[in-house]
Design a protein around this motif. Sequence first.
Motif: not given
Length: 245
Positions: A6-21, A29-31
């Motif tokens: 729940r902590i690491v789940r990105p809030q939007n598409k931009e955050d999701e891309n940033f998270y996986y990069e 995994k960044p938290i």
Amino acid sequence: MNFLRRIVRPQNKEDENFYYELKELLNFKPIKLSHYKKAFTHRSLKLVDAKGNPINYERLEFLGDAILGSVIASYLYKKVPEGDEGYLTQMRSKVVSRDHLNSLGKDLDLIRFVKSNITNNQISNNIHGNIFEALIGAIYLDRGYNYCHQFIYEQVILPYVDIERLEGKISSYKGYIIEWCQKNKKKYSFDSYEDTGNQSKKHFSVRVSIDGIMIAKGRATSKKKAEEIAAKRVYYAMQDRMKNS
């Protein structure tokens, strides 16, 4: 584990891309993405938090610089047990030099994450090293020292820290000392003697003197090895003087 997800789940598409990069870059995994976003925020955006404190990478850069220095110092201390304080300081300075850190930042293409109000042509070359240090600071706040150590070891030490290359490879320290003494008209001597002590296997000790002053000693199971150890210690003790003459 559900809580962590729940902590690491990105809030939007931009955050999701940033998270996986980030995950691919860091190898873990960044938290808390906000730490990393701050590490890539340039002061030109003039962002501030609710208390009026600036939001940019500069404070994280300060933190990361200290952590990077400590990890490299620890590595060199263990890797080169015969190196004195001056040698270790010089070697650490080579690893964490601004030029070296800028190269690291470029190799990792960290600039792709940076948010700013200025063009790439206006950005100083030092930004590459600055955000590399800021990234280390963000890792520390997010995951702690052990993850910083892992990242620095994988991204800095393994690919870039070659002791012989950094100090200037010397195939024979004894030969180097003799050559320097001859060039600078110094008298030198390598005095050897048996030094077995309480050990059953024969050992030799060697004293190296320059202009009548004993500089260093070495001990090993052969005279040749003892001479090389002693000569290497002379080099560490006198390297600044030797390189400048």
